[in-house]
Scaffold this active site. Structure first.
Site, PDB file in Angstrom:
ATOM      1  N   PRO A 127       0.917  -1.601  -0.110  1.00  0.00           N
ATOM      2  CA  PRO A 127      -0.398   0.104  -0.281  1.00  0.00           C
ATOM      3  C   PRO A 127       0.740   1.543  -0.025  1.00  0.00           C
ATOM      4  O   PRO A 127       0.406   2.759  -0.699  1.00  0.00           O
ATOM      5  CB  PRO A 127      -0.300  -0.238   1.585  1.00  0.00           C
ATOM      6  CG  PRO A 127      -0.698  -1.562   1.259  1.00  0.00           C
ATOM      7  CD  PRO A 127       0.599  -1.976   1.195  1.00  0.00           C
ATOM      8  N   GLY A 128       1.856   1.224   0.804  1.00  0.00           N
ATOM      9  CA  GLY A 128       3.044   2.106   1.117  1.00  0.00           C
ATOM     10  C   GLY A 128       4.008   2.573  -0.298  1.00  0.00           C
ATOM     11  O   GLY A 128       4.901   3.177   0.055  1.00  0.00           O
ATOM     12  N   SER A 131       6.325   2.442  -6.372  1.00  0.00           N
ATOM     13  CA  SER A 131       7.584   2.410  -7.240  1.00  0.00           C
ATOM     14  C   SER A 131       8.469   1.966  -6.683  1.00  0.00           C
ATOM     15  O   SER A 131      10.109   2.054  -7.230  1.00  0.00           O
ATOM     16  CB  SER A 131       7.651   3.804  -7.497  1.00  0.00           C
ATOM     17  OG  SER A 131       6.142   4.063  -8.720  1.00  0.00           O
ATOM     18  N   THR A 157      -1.888  -9.466  -8.363  1.00  0.00           N
ATOM     19  CA  THR A 157      -2.409  -9.611  -9.588  1.00  0.00           C
ATOM     20  C   THR A 157      -2.429 -11.994  -9.257  1.00  0.00           C
ATOM     21  O   THR A 157      -1.250 -12.301  -8.794  1.00  0.00           O
ATOM     22  CB  THR A 157      -2.002 -10.013 -10.924  1.00  0.00           C
ATOM     23  OG1 THR A 157      -1.456  -8.391 -11.064  1.00  0.00           O
ATOM     24  CG2 THR A 157      -2.639 -10.575 -11.828  1.00  0.00           C
ATOM     25  N   ARG A 267     -18.967   2.547 -42.011  1.00  0.00           N
ATOM     26  CA  ARG A 267     -19.772   4.189 -41.472  1.00  0.00           C
ATOM     27  C   ARG A 267     -19.333   5.127 -42.428  1.00  0.00           C
ATOM     28  O   ARG A 267     -18.467   5.419 -42.954  1.00  0.00           O
ATOM     29  CB  ARG A 267     -18.816   3.671 -39.823  1.00  0.00           C
ATOM     30  CG  ARG A 267     -19.598   5.226 -39.466  1.00  0.00           C
ATOM     31  CD  ARG A 267     -20.651   5.308 -38.842  1.00  0.00           C
ATOM     32  NE  ARG A 267     -20.945   6.926 -38.401  1.00  0.00           N
ATOM     33  CZ  ARG A 267     -22.588   7.150 -37.445  1.00  0.00           C
ATOM     34  NH1 ARG A 267     -23.166   6.220 -37.337  1.00  0.00           N
ATOM     35  NH2 ARG A 267     -22.577   8.626 -37.366  1.00  0.00           N
ATOM     36  N   ARG A 310      22.534  -8.692 -21.190  1.00  0.00           N
ATOM     37  CA  ARG A 310      21.851  -7.372 -19.939  1.00  0.00           C
ATOM     38  C   ARG A 310      20.535  -6.419 -20.933  1.00  0.00           C
ATOM     39  O   ARG A 310      20.888  -6.071 -21.659  1.00  0.00           O
ATOM     40  CB  ARG A 310      22.740  -6.315 -19.283  1.00  0.00           C
ATOM     41  CG  ARG A 310      21.768  -5.520 -18.367  1.00  0.00           C
ATOM     42  CD  ARG A 310      23.040  -5.145 -17.752  1.00  0.00           C
ATOM     43  NE  ARG A 310      22.353  -4.046 -16.867  1.00  0.00           N
ATOM     44  CZ  ARG A 310      22.283  -3.606 -15.690  1.00  0.00           C
ATOM     45  NH1 ARG A 310      22.063  -4.834 -14.957  1.00  0.00           N
ATOM     46  NH2 ARG A 310      21.646  -2.413 -15.316  1.00  0.00           N
ATOM     47  N   PHE A 337     -14.969   5.478 -33.474  1.00  0.00           N
ATOM     48  CA  PHE A 337     -16.027   5.155 -33.439  1.00  0.00           C
ATOM     49  C   PHE A 337     -16.890   6.655 -33.009  1.00  0.00           C
ATOM     50  O   PHE A 337     -18.044   6.541 -32.915  1.00  0.00           O
ATOM     51  CB  PHE A 337     -15.954   4.270 -32.441  1.00  0.00           C
ATOM     52  CG  PHE A 337     -15.261   3.286 -32.536  1.00  0.00           C
ATOM     53  CD1 PHE A 337     -14.581   2.661 -33.723  1.00  0.00           C
ATOM     54  CD2 PHE A 337     -16.598   1.924 -32.827  1.00  0.00           C
ATOM     55  CE1 PHE A 337     -13.991   0.672 -33.681  1.00  0.00           C
ATOM     56  CE2 PHE A 337     -15.873   0.286 -32.690  1.00  0.00           C
ATOM     57  CZ  PHE A 337     -15.170   0.219 -33.434  1.00  0.00           C
ATOM     58  N   GLY A 338     -16.075   7.204 -32.645  1.00  0.00           N
ATOM     59  CA  GLY A 338     -17.284   8.598 -32.101  1.00  0.00           C
ATOM     60  C   GLY A 338     -18.189   8.316 -31.172  1.00  0.00           C
ATOM     61  O   GLY A 338     -17.182   8.023 -30.232  1.00  0.00           O
ATOM     62  N   GLU A 362       3.607  -3.604 -13.432  1.00  0.00           N
ATOM     63  CA  GLU A 362       5.677  -3.398 -13.928  1.00  0.00           C
ATOM     64  C   GLU A 362       6.666  -1.827 -13.848  1.00  0.00           C
ATOM     65  O   GLU A 362       6.720  -2.240 -14.766  1.00  0.00           O
ATOM     66  CB  GLU A 362       4.981  -4.702 -15.072  1.00  0.00           C
ATOM     67  CG  GLU A 362       4.661  -5.980 -13.917  1.00  0.00           C
ATOM     68  CD  GLU A 362       4.902  -7.140 -15.317  1.00  0.00           C
ATOM     69  OE1 GLU A 362       4.492  -8.052 -14.809  1.00  0.00           O
ATOM     70  OE2 GLU A 362       5.839  -7.627 -15.443  1.00  0.00           O
TER      71      GLU A 362
END
Ligand code: CAA
Length: 379
Positions: A127-128, A131, A157, A267, A310, A337-338, A362
């Site tokens: 939660p904290g 990154s 996940t 369309r 690497r 598609f508007g 990720e």
């Protein structure tokens, strides 16, 4: 330099494409609405060798190269990126065992995943601490030959259903990355409990939960690598996993282009198909070049990994570029598609919601740029 796929890659691509058409696409929209986690689909993917692809053949797995895994992932993701995120998270979670585990640990844990279908979860974020991996707080305290784990993981996940969790913890919060350890922990271990399921904006078919650790006793035989090696195992895992994330983004963008081409041909406005207007053609052209460039970066980073080289910079570039391109392609698809594109009756709004997550998980795309810049300064 050869840009052709060989016969075995073409076969794999065909298998994954058929699986996406026959098993994923028919349930994707429904799972998006309900948030249902389609375990039978994930199990079938495993039976066909489209999941847990990094387990080497000598441990009973399919032992796909990273290039091959990316070929498959792009096809699956064209069907549904949420379902595909659940599939590739197995590889993400098994990589710490592959990269940091002893021969015995690989045989024990990866062998199990080859014998029967086992869902896996990679438990790094908290939660904290998302990154800032070195800032994680899940504490592992020594108790004889065991460790006692306390804390909470977030955004995990497969968290609610996993049979095997790979977990990163710290022996000493003040020593940041130098204090980190990795563990493999099976479901059912007392004190390990899945928590709240996130109600996500996109990729709703993937299961994302908190995972709580309340005095979880883990024997030292389940520690991967040495004490203090957890951070490097996590980083090496992410370097290896990011090409698959990039391939996943290519699959989303490809679907956006396919849907847009069909719609633009059908369309009509001002007496002609909208695809005959340059304004629409330019968006289609940008989508196509984004897809091609993303795929090339993806394959280059995957190839470097297969060569044992690497790949931190190229993996980060592929992930960042491909996921930004997918966001742009899906946003343009909604534009083409508007008003229809903004409704749930058409598939492109789902693609746009799904693509957004790709710029976040990720490693956010800001973190990818940090990785790229640091690698440049090292060079
Ligand atoms: N490979 C091996 N070693 C590495 C490495 C790599 N790629 N990157 C760094 N290291 C080493 C460094 O050389 C350094 O080693 P020394 O101590 O020997 O000098 C050490 O690790 C520390 O490195 P940094 O000083 O660069 O570490 P940092 O704290 O500044 O953080 C960071 C670096 C790149 C920002 C890292 O925190 C990071 O990658 N953050 C993003 C996390 C992330 O991607 N999370 C995703 C979670 S998973 C998920 O989302 C999946 C899902 O569910 C779908």
């Amino acid at each position: 330099m050869d840009f052709e796929l060989d016969d075995s890659l073409l076969n794999l691509q065909d298998t994954a494409r058929r699986f996406a058409n026959e098993e994923i696409l028919p349930v994707a929209a429904e799972c998006d609405v309900s948030g249902e986690f389609p375990i039978p689909v994930l199990e079938k993917a495993w039976e066909l060798g489209l999941s847990h692809t990094g387990i080497p053949e000598e441990l009973g797995g399919v032992g796909l190269s990273v290039v091959a895994a990316c070929v498959g992932v792009e096809e699956l993701s064209r069907g549904c990126s949420g379902i595909t995120t659940s599939i590739i998270s197995n590889d993400l979670a098994l990589n710490p065992i592959l990269l940091g585990g002893s021969d015995d640990q690989r045989r024990e844990w990866l062998g199990q995943c080859s014998d029967s279908f086992k869902l896996m979860a990679f438990c790094l974020s908290e939660p904290g601490a998302g990154s800032d991996v070195a800032g994680l707080q899940l504490l592992a305290e020594k108790d004889g030959d065991d460790y006692i784990l306390n804390g909470t993981k977030a955004w995990i996940t497969n968290g609610g259903y996993a049979d095997i969790y790979t977990v990163f913890a710290t022996l000493d919060r003040s020593s940041r990355h130098k204090g980190m350890c990795a563990f493999v922990i099976p479901k059912g271990t007392p004190g390990l409990t899945p928590g709240r399921k996130e109600d996500k904006m996109g990729q709703r078919a993937s299961n994302t939960t908190l995972v709580h650790f309340d005095n979880v006793r883990v024997p030292a035989t389940q520690r991967l690598g040495e004490e203090g090696e957890g951070f490097k195992i996590a980083m090496a895992t992410l370097d290896r996993a990011r090409p698959q994330v990039a391939a996943l983004a290519v699959g989303i963008a490809r679907r956006a282009l396919e849907e847009s081409l069909a719609y633009a041909a059908d369309r009509k406005a001002f007496g002609q198909p909208i695809g005959e207007f340059q304004a629409v053609q330019f968006m289609l052209a940008d989508m196509a070049k984004g897809i091609e460039a993303s795929r090339l970066l993806t394959m280059q980073s995957a190839w470097l990994l297969d060569e044992g080289r690497r790949a931190a910079k190229q993996s980060a570039m592929a992930k960042c570029f491909a996921t930004d391109a997918a966001m742009e392609a899906t946003t343009d698809a909604v534009q083409i598609f508007g008003g229809n594109g903004y409704t749930r009756e058409y598939p492109v709004e789902k693609l746009m919601r799904d693509a957004k997550l790709m710029q976040i998980y990720e490693g956010t795309n800001q973190i990818q740029r940090v990785v790229i810049a640091r690698e440049l300064s090292k060079e």
